[in-house]
Design a protein around this motif. Structure first.
Motif, PDB file in Angstrom:
ATOM      1  N   UNK A 125      45.935  64.835  75.866  1.00 54.71           N
ATOM      2  CA  UNK A 125      45.647  65.119  74.460  1.00 54.71           C
ATOM      3  C   UNK A 125      45.730  63.897  73.575  1.00 54.71           C
ATOM      4  N   UNK A 126      45.910  62.722  74.203  1.00 54.66           N
ATOM      5  CA  UNK A 126      46.027  61.469  73.446  1.00 54.66           C
ATOM      6  C   UNK A 126      44.626  60.886  73.271  1.00 54.66           C
ATOM      7  N   UNK A 127      44.146  60.862  72.046  1.00 56.10           N
ATOM      8  CA  UNK A 127      42.779  60.396  71.800  1.00 56.10           C
ATOM      9  C   UNK A 127      42.734  58.956  71.307  1.00 56.10           C
ATOM     10  N   UNK A 128      43.908  58.381  70.981  1.00 53.00           N
ATOM     11  CA  UNK A 128      43.961  56.977  70.561  1.00 53.00           C
ATOM     12  C   UNK A 128      45.257  56.350  71.058  1.00 53.00           C
ATOM     13  N   UNK A 129      45.149  55.118  71.570  1.00 52.70           N
ATOM     14  CA  UNK A 129      46.357  54.386  71.966  1.00 52.70           C
ATOM     15  C   UNK A 129      46.312  52.965  71.420  1.00 52.70           C
ATOM     16  N   UNK A 130      47.519  52.400  71.299  1.00 49.82           N
ATOM     17  CA  UNK A 130      47.621  50.960  71.102  1.00 49.82           C
ATOM     18  C   UNK A 130      48.144  50.407  72.418  1.00 49.82           C
ATOM     19  N   UNK A 131      47.375  49.521  73.037  1.00 52.90           N
ATOM     20  CA  UNK A 131      47.753  48.949  74.329  1.00 52.90           C
ATOM     21  C   UNK A 131      48.649  47.756  74.045  1.00 52.90           C
ATOM     22  N   UNK A 132      49.846  47.740  74.663  1.00 57.77           N
ATOM     23  CA  UNK A 132      50.888  46.833  74.184  1.00 57.77           C
ATOM     24  C   UNK A 132      51.039  45.532  74.968  1.00 57.77           C
ATOM     25  N   UNK A 133      50.247  45.296  76.001  1.00 57.26           N
ATOM     26  CA  UNK A 133      50.297  44.001  76.696  1.00 57.26           C
ATOM     27  C   UNK A 133      49.281  43.977  77.820  1.00 57.26           C
ATOM     28  N   UNK A 134      48.238  43.198  77.643  1.00 57.67           N
ATOM     29  CA  UNK A 134      47.319  43.066  78.764  1.00 57.67           C
ATOM     30  C   UNK A 134      45.865  43.053  78.349  1.00 57.67           C
ATOM     31  N   UNK A 135      44.998  42.739  79.323  1.00 60.83           N
ATOM     32  CA  UNK A 135      43.572  42.573  79.027  1.00 60.83           C
ATOM     33  C   UNK A 135      42.846  43.916  79.008  1.00 60.83           C
ATOM     34  N   UNK A 136      43.136  44.743  78.023  1.00 67.62           N
ATOM     35  CA  UNK A 136      42.530  46.082  77.979  1.00 67.62           C
ATOM     36  C   UNK A 136      41.195  46.099  77.241  1.00 67.62           C
ATOM     37  N   UNK A 137      40.728  44.931  76.796  1.00 67.72           N
ATOM     38  CA  UNK A 137      39.508  44.915  75.983  1.00 67.72           C
ATOM     39  C   UNK A 137      38.296  45.421  76.764  1.00 67.72           C
ATOM     40  N   UNK A 138      38.215  45.049  78.052  1.00 67.74           N
ATOM     41  CA  UNK A 138      37.080  45.501  78.863  1.00 67.74           C
ATOM     42  C   UNK A 138      37.107  46.997  79.096  1.00 67.74           C
ATOM     43  N   UNK A 139      38.310  47.536  79.321  1.00 68.88           N
ATOM     44  CA  UNK A 139      38.440  48.983  79.522  1.00 68.88           C
ATOM     45  C   UNK A 139      38.080  49.706  78.221  1.00 68.88           C
ATOM     46  N   UNK A 140      38.552  49.153  77.113  1.00 71.10           N
ATOM     47  CA  UNK A 140      38.205  49.727  75.802  1.00 71.10           C
ATOM     48  C   UNK A 140      36.690  49.785  75.625  1.00 71.10           C
ATOM     49  N   UNK A 141      36.059  48.662  75.924  1.00 67.84           N
ATOM     50  CA  UNK A 141      34.606  48.597  75.745  1.00 67.84           C
ATOM     51  C   UNK A 141      33.904  49.604  76.653  1.00 67.84           C
ATOM     52  N   UNK A 142      34.360  49.674  77.909  1.00 69.44           N
ATOM     53  CA  UNK A 142      33.742  50.607  78.860  1.00 69.44           C
ATOM     54  C   UNK A 142      33.890  52.049  78.372  1.00 69.44           C
ATOM     55  N   UNK A 143      35.047  52.370  77.796  1.00 69.79           N
ATOM     56  CA  UNK A 143      35.262  53.726  77.270  1.00 69.79           C
ATOM     57  C   UNK A 143      34.345  53.965  76.067  1.00 69.79           C
ATOM     58  N   UNK A 144      34.308  53.006  75.154  1.00 70.29           N
ATOM     59  CA  UNK A 144      33.463  53.165  73.961  1.00 70.29           C
ATOM     60  C   UNK A 144      31.987  53.304  74.338  1.00 70.29           C
ATOM     61  N   UNK A 145      31.603  52.664  75.459  1.00 74.55           N
ATOM     62  CA  UNK A 145      30.196  52.725  75.894  1.00 74.55           C
ATOM     63  C   UNK A 145      29.941  53.857  76.883  1.00 74.55           C
TER      64      UNK A 145
END
Ligand SMILES: [Zn+2]
Length: 446
Positions: A125-145
């Motif tokens: 049920x978590x629709x938003x997170x703040x990722x607290x350490x690491x290269x999550x930018x690619x995963x973020x982009x993949x999810x957004x796309x």
């Protein structure tokens, strides 16, 4: 040269070919949630029956009776409770393996694990997170796309750590770089950035922003699990912390810090840090300073129940001390009206991410169900909004059910404003999960 050109051309071709199905998924759709009880921050209890119309990625209207528009998908909520999608302000989807195990993997494998973690969070049920350490930018982009499934992500990039700090996992016989030392996988994979002195910490922050961080994370105190940095230690000087705050503010955003003790939290607050992570050992004087500075407390409970198998006596002692501290911290935070957010500090594999919602049970020792829901919705959204110019989701409100807000909502089988433990069993108790106006789960009969 020739082969590199053809590779580039091939990549361009790939981009073009995936563009059309993605755009197809973003076509305007309507969802009418019929006959729901609903809760959003500011309400003392759930109220209904109400209809909520979603159009595209936004909440279009909320009224006792809405006629479904032509072609709308209608979900009969049967009086179940609709609440905003949950927000977790401290998660480690990238921190999936031990520093030792990192030696035998690569970032591609890590990304697959991270995606599984992200998907588990969304199903929590978590629709938003703040990722607290690491290269999550690619995963973020993949999810957004729509290449992967998961929550919205506010990435921090590599956590900035001092030599010997919480993020320094190098072997003891690996010297500092000035003496011929080398970076280990924690650094080369972008989970941590070891830096000392103003120039180096500023470079670390700028590098995080170069890669797409929405805020910067700094490790400014020792840790519970640390072998070489006990929990009472302050890491970095106030001057170094301030240097990173200055870089973040130049980028229009803010700094979050891992900090347990008074000395490190006070230095951070004076330096302009806006988000204190953990904070378990803070005194009344420090909590007053939190209130004066308007800083957020991104605190956790469940993670401190985890006595890891490899913990030695001193690690167990540190774990006990931060657990004792929790009681005083939450009591003081309430007394001084410091804004607390929901955060789990969850890490590891998807099996562990299934435990993240235990947070909703443990917090009831200090907070009412409505307070806990506020921590996981508006309080958390206010904190994420501090990312200002770097906010990747700036145009609509997060964490609320109101007209114009992002359509991030979950339907709970029961009333979480009376029984917030329902959220601890998401597979059983969440009937519908919608993020950005798209349905990711719906187990209600048609
Ligand atoms: Zn953490």
């Amino acid at each position: 040269m020739k082969s590199s050109i053809s590779l580039f051309t091939a990549l361009l071709g790939t981009t073009v070919s995936i563009a059309s199905p993605l755009m197809a998924q973003q076509e305007q759709t309507s969802i009418l949630i019929d006959n729901a009880s609903y809760w959003t921050a500011g309400m003392n209890a759930a109220s209904g029956p109400m209809d909520i119309l979603i159009e595209g990625n936004a909440i279009k209207s909320i009224a006792p009776e809405i006629t479904p528009p032509e072609g709308a998908e209608v979900i009969d909520a049967k009086g179940k409770t609709l609440i905003p999608g949950l927000i977790d302000t401290h998660v480690h989807i990238m921190d999936t393996l031990s520093p030792n195990a990192l030696k035998n993997t690569d970032l591609f494998y890590l990304a697959f694990l991270a995606e599984q973690n992200a998907e588990r969070l969304l199903m929590n049920g978590v629709t938003t997170i703040r990722e607290a350490a690491g290269p999550s930018m690619g995963v973020k982009r993949a999810i957004d796309e729509h290449l992967a499934t998961g929550p919205r992500i506010y990435p921090s990039g590599a956590a900035i750590t001092q030599t010997g700090g919480h993020g320094d996992f190098r072997n003891l016989d690996n010297p500092t770089p000035q003496k011929g030392g080398y970076a280990d996988e924690t650094e080369t994979m972008g989970l941590a950035y070891i830096a000392d002195g103003k120039a180096e910490v500023m470079r670390g922050a700028r590098d995080a922003f170069r890669k797409g961080a929405t805020q910067v994370k700094m490790l400014v105190s020792g840790s519970v699990s640390g072998l070489h940095d006990p929990v009472d230690v302050q890491e970095f000087t106030e001057e170094e912390i301030h240097a990173v705050v200055e870089v973040a503010e130049n980028f229009g955003t803010y700094v979050m810090v891992h900090a347990y003790n008074d000395r490190s939290i006070q230095a951070s607050l004076r330096a302009g840090v806006k988000s204190i992570e953990h904070g378990n050992l803070m005194s009344e004087e420090t909590m007053k300073l939190m209130a004066d500075k308007g800083a957020f407390l991104s605190a956790q409970t469940y993670t401190f129940t985890q006595k890891l198998p490899y913990f030695n006596d001193s690690q167990i002692e540190q774990l006990n001390s931060v657990n004792v501290g929790l009681d005083q911290m939450f009591t003081l935070a309430k007394k001084y009206n410091v804004t607390i957010t929901h955060s789990s500090d969850i890490y590891g594999t998807p099996e562990n991410f299934a435990n993240a919602p235990q947070e909703f049970i443990l917090r009831q020792k200090w907070f009412t169900p409505v307070e806990i829901l506020e921590q996981a919705t508006t309080n958390a959204a206010q904190l994420l909004a501090l990312s200002g110019a770097r906010n990747p989701y700036p145009d609509q409100a997060l964490g609320v059910i109101e007209v114009g807000a992002f359509a991030d909502v979950i339907l709970v089988d029961g009333d979480p404003t009376k029984n917030v433990s329902l959220l601890a069993k998401p597979d059983d108790n969440l009937s519908v999960i919608i993020k950005n106006g798209e349905i990711y789960k719906n187990v209600l009969p048609d």
